[in-house]
Design a protein around this motif. Structure first.
Motif, PDB file in Angstrom:
ATOM      1  N   PRO A  44     -11.447   9.006   3.050  1.00 34.97           N
ATOM      2  CA  PRO A  44     -10.057   9.116   2.213  1.00 34.97           C
ATOM      3  C   PRO A  44      -8.905   9.181   2.662  1.00 34.97           C
ATOM      4  CG  PRO A  44     -11.843  10.199   1.109  1.00 34.97           C
ATOM      5  CD  PRO A  44     -12.477   9.987   2.860  1.00 34.97           C
ATOM      6  N   TRP A  45      -8.860   9.906   3.987  1.00 33.05           N
ATOM      7  CA  TRP A  45      -7.581  10.256   4.686  1.00 33.05           C
ATOM      8  C   TRP A  45      -7.084   9.179   5.413  1.00 33.05           C
ATOM      9  CZ3 TRP A  45     -12.329  12.208   5.795  1.00 33.05           C
ATOM     10  CH2 TRP A  45     -13.160  11.581   6.769  1.00 33.05           C
ATOM     11  N   VAL A  71      -3.028  -1.391   4.378  1.00 36.15           N
ATOM     12  CA  VAL A  71      -1.896  -1.557   4.273  1.00 36.15           C
ATOM     13  C   VAL A  71      -1.148  -3.119   4.671  1.00 36.15           C
ATOM     14  CG1 VAL A  71      -1.464  -0.325   6.427  1.00 36.15           C
ATOM     15  CG2 VAL A  71       0.304  -0.196   4.665  1.00 36.15           C
ATOM     16  N   ASP A  96       2.129  -6.463   4.089  1.00 35.90           N
ATOM     17  CA  ASP A  96       3.103  -6.877   4.608  1.00 35.90           C
ATOM     18  C   ASP A  96       3.159  -8.271   4.723  1.00 35.90           C
ATOM     19  OD1 ASP A  96       4.805  -7.850   6.670  1.00 35.90           O
ATOM     20  OD2 ASP A  96       4.282  -6.202   8.080  1.00 35.90           O
ATOM     21  N   LYS A 137      -9.528   7.599  13.219  1.00 33.15           N
ATOM     22  CA  LYS A 137      -9.188   5.935  13.184  1.00 33.15           C
ATOM     23  C   LYS A 137     -10.465   5.268  12.852  1.00 33.15           C
ATOM     24  CE  LYS A 137      -6.723   2.647  15.659  1.00 33.15           C
ATOM     25  NZ  LYS A 137      -5.935   2.060  16.947  1.00 33.15           N
ATOM     26  N   ALA A 165      -7.170   6.064   3.840  1.00 33.08           N
ATOM     27  CA  ALA A 165      -7.129   4.951   2.836  1.00 33.08           C
ATOM     28  C   ALA A 165      -6.071   4.232   2.971  1.00 33.08           C
ATOM     29  CB  ALA A 165      -7.594   5.632   1.445  1.00 33.08           C
ATOM     30  N   GLU A 166      -4.669   5.057   3.140  1.00 33.56           N
ATOM     31  CA  GLU A 166      -3.494   4.361   3.164  1.00 33.56           C
ATOM     32  C   GLU A 166      -3.635   3.199   4.381  1.00 33.56           C
ATOM     33  OE1 GLU A 166      -0.395   7.020   3.063  1.00 33.56           O
ATOM     34  OE2 GLU A 166      -0.986   8.049   1.563  1.00 33.56           O
ATOM     35  N   ILE A 167      -3.858   3.303   5.174  1.00 34.56           N
ATOM     36  CA  ILE A 167      -4.123   2.463   6.411  1.00 34.56           C
ATOM     37  C   ILE A 167      -5.010   1.332   6.345  1.00 34.56           C
ATOM     38  CG2 ILE A 167      -4.622   2.185   8.919  1.00 34.56           C
ATOM     39  CD1 ILE A 167      -2.166   3.755   8.309  1.00 34.56           C
ATOM     40  N   ASP A 168      -6.173   1.629   5.462  1.00 32.18           N
ATOM     41  CA  ASP A 168      -7.170   0.303   5.498  1.00 32.18           C
ATOM     42  C   ASP A 168      -6.608  -0.898   5.157  1.00 32.18           C
ATOM     43  OD1 ASP A 168      -9.371   2.121   6.475  1.00 32.18           O
ATOM     44  OD2 ASP A 168      -9.941   2.806   4.566  1.00 32.18           O
TER      45      ASP A 168
END
Length: 579
Positions: A511-512, A519, A523, A239, A514-517
């Motif tokens: 890269p692992w 997201v 919303d 994280k 990236a989806e969280i950075d």
């Protein structure tokens, strides 16, 4: 007329937050003054101001203008009659004119017409068993009083003021031997769970006490600053650090009583240990300052320095209770012979290394941070000290905007250039967020995370600004890479927020993650909630004014800011590598 003055002038005049009372000659207990009565006591002699409890030395006049009291003896009142005793002056006022340094525009308001100061301000004794004295209500006298106050308000309208200079008395004293231990510990990875990161990794000397990143790379990363990587294999980070690494400048000031972006650490005796902190009653007593207390919490943060459960004994202990890790860390330190000897030498109450606890470690770290990043020798500071040539033309214009039309000093107030309070700036949202166990949405609710008050949602602590030009990127999440970009956001927060792009964030590749950075930006409901909460209003300033403001902010850089007293050590007693 008097009621009009009271509503439209005196309400601003008496707006503030510091307790101020009156005294006559230092020998008698003179009552404290409120707007409609005299009550309590204020024993301090020779500091005499008729006021209510909201008065402060900087008086707000017509919006943002500030006019401070000048000198000690403002008004002396006879303790029996509540009349002017030695009317040497009514108000001494110091005003910053458009050309530069402070000048005395007003000197003396002589006694004529002001013998009945309590009458003008509607003061009375209101003591039990006594009848209120009749005040002088002659209409000509009241009109004269009102006219004088109106003249004062007109003359002072638009006036600006800069704070007094900082000096050594504004800071906690520091023991140099303790600070030397703190320097070594600050860069020693012995304090991290996996012995792979130090305080200095994210608050490095080469980066003015920060890491140059929007969101830091903590335990598991490699390298320092913008070149730091997120690690590889099983040791890679899980994280990002949710917030920007805060600057350390002048945190040893006595006025600093609350720390972290959300203020979750503050001076308080709620737990009988001196502080309201995430450790609650488990924070050990004996920590010298709030800065010493703050130094202990990164050591227990999983993604900062502790590591993940099952990786080391520190992370495992924290999983049980936050204070369970500190004795383990103290044992690590004191059993290194060099550290043991240093602690015995620096702390009077330590006679043997085995007596060293996390309290001494925190105090040493606090002493180092307080002394190492104390700095107030900028051109602005020279200007405050009376050198009218210290600032250039553009910097003077920027100063006048800062303390005038731009309203920056509404929040960046006082000698430390911060009101130490919390405000919503509407910064672009990204990153993992400062999540809570019952709130897993990757968002940062700011002060509300500490207070649980909805009114505190998305508000963050006002940063102090000395050496701000050295500590990019800016904002609680490092959203803006330059001072100019941050200034422009203040001028048009919603438009700037809408125009922000992820490329503006300084985030080492992971890269692992990236989806969280980013997201949270998808919303729509959360973005709508954040967009509503805003404590700054748009302000139309041209490019030249923006440049002037930036020039002033750059003039807050100390001459010796990049030459620190101790600096980074070449080696540390543990023998671990120094970043």
């Amino acid at each position: 007329m008097r009621d009009l003055v009271r509503r439209h002038f005196l309400d601003d005049l008496l707006h503030g937050y510091r307790r101020i009372g009156i005294a006559a000659d230092g020998r008698q207990d003179i009552p404290h003054v409120s707007a409609h009565q005299i009550r309590g006591r204020h024993p301090e002699p020779h500091f005499v101001i008729p006021s209510n409890t909201r008065l402060r030395p900087g008086m707000s006049l017509h919006g943002r203008a500030q006019v401070p009291f000048e000198g000690a003896d403002i008004i002396l009142l006879d303790p029996q009659t509540k009349r002017v005793h030695h009317p040497d002056q009514f108000l001494g006022i110091r005003i910053t004119g458009p050309g530069g340094g402070p000048e005395r525009r007003f000197g003396l308001f002589k006694a004529a017409g002001f013998h009945q100061i309590p009458g003008l301000f509607d003061f009375c004794e209101c003591r039990a068993g006594q009848r209120q004295k009749k005040r002088n209500t002659h209409p000509m006298r009241q009109c004269f009083h009102a006219l004088l106050l109106l003249c004062l308000s007109v003359l002072c309208a638009g006036a600006q003021t800069v704070p007094r200079p900082l000096n050594d008395a504004d800071f906690h004293p520091v023991d140099p031997d303790q600070a030397k231990i703190g320097q070594l510990l600050f860069y020693d990875k012995i304090l991290s769970g996996n012995r792979n990161i130090s305080c200095g990794t994210c608050h490095h000397h080469d980066l003015a006490g920060t890491d140059g990143l929007s969101l830091g790379i903590g335990e598991g990363g490699r390298g320092v600053g913008p070149d730091r990587t997120a690690g590889t294999g099983p040791d890679r980070i899980r994280k990002r650090i949710p917030r920007n690494a805060p600057a350390l400048w002048n945190l040893g000031a006595t006025d600093v009583t609350i720390l972290f972006h959300d203020g979750r650490l503050s001076v308080s005796d709620i737990y009988q240990n001196g502080y309201n902190s995430p450790a609650e009653e488990w924070l050990p007593p004996g920590l010298d300052t709030v800065l010493a207390a703050q130094a202990l919490f990164p050591l227990t943060a999983q993604f900062e320095m502790a590591g993940n459960p099952r990786e080391n004994e520190i992370a495992g202990a924290i999983h049980d209770r936050i204070d369970a890790a500190w004795p383990i860390l103290a044992h690590r330190v004191r059993t290194i012979p060099d550290y043991g000897a240093l602690f015995v030498n620096a702390f009077d109450h330590i006679d043997a290394p085995e007596e060293v606890t996390i309290v001494e470690i925190g105090n040493a770290l606090g002493a180092f941070i307080a002394s190492e990043w104390r700095n107030h020798d900028s051109p602005f500071d020279a200007y405050l000290a009376g050198d009218d040539t210290a600032l250039g033309t553009a910097e003077i214009r920027g100063l006048e905007l800062f303390y005038g039309a731009a309203g920056c000093a509404d929040c960046h107030a006082g000698p430390l250039l911060s009101d130490q309070s919390f405000h919503a700036l509407g910064l672009p949202a990204f990153g993992p967020g400062r999540t809570r166990r019952f709130d897993p949405i990757p968002r940062d609710v700011g002060r509300m995370g500490e207070s649980d008050a909805l009114a505190d949602a998305y508000r963050f602590r006002t940063p102090m600004l000395r050496n701000v030009a050295l500590t990019a990127p800016y904002g609680h999440n490092g959203a803006y890479p330059t001072l100019e970009a941050m200034v422009r956001h203040h001028l048009a927060p919603r438009a700037s927020r809408a125009a922000w792009t992820p490329e503006m964030a300084r985030l080492p590749a992971a890269p692992w993650l990236a989806e969280i950075d980013f997201v949270i930006r998808a919303d729509a409901r959360e973005m709508s909630r954040q967009d509503v909460v805003l404590d700054i209003e748009p302000l139309a300033l041209g490019d030249g004014a923006v440049s002037d403001l930036v020039a002033f902010l750059e003039a807050l850089t100390g001459k010796t800011a990049e030459t620190r007293p101790l600096g980074r050590p070449d080696t540390v007693p543990s023998g671990l590598p120094v970043d």
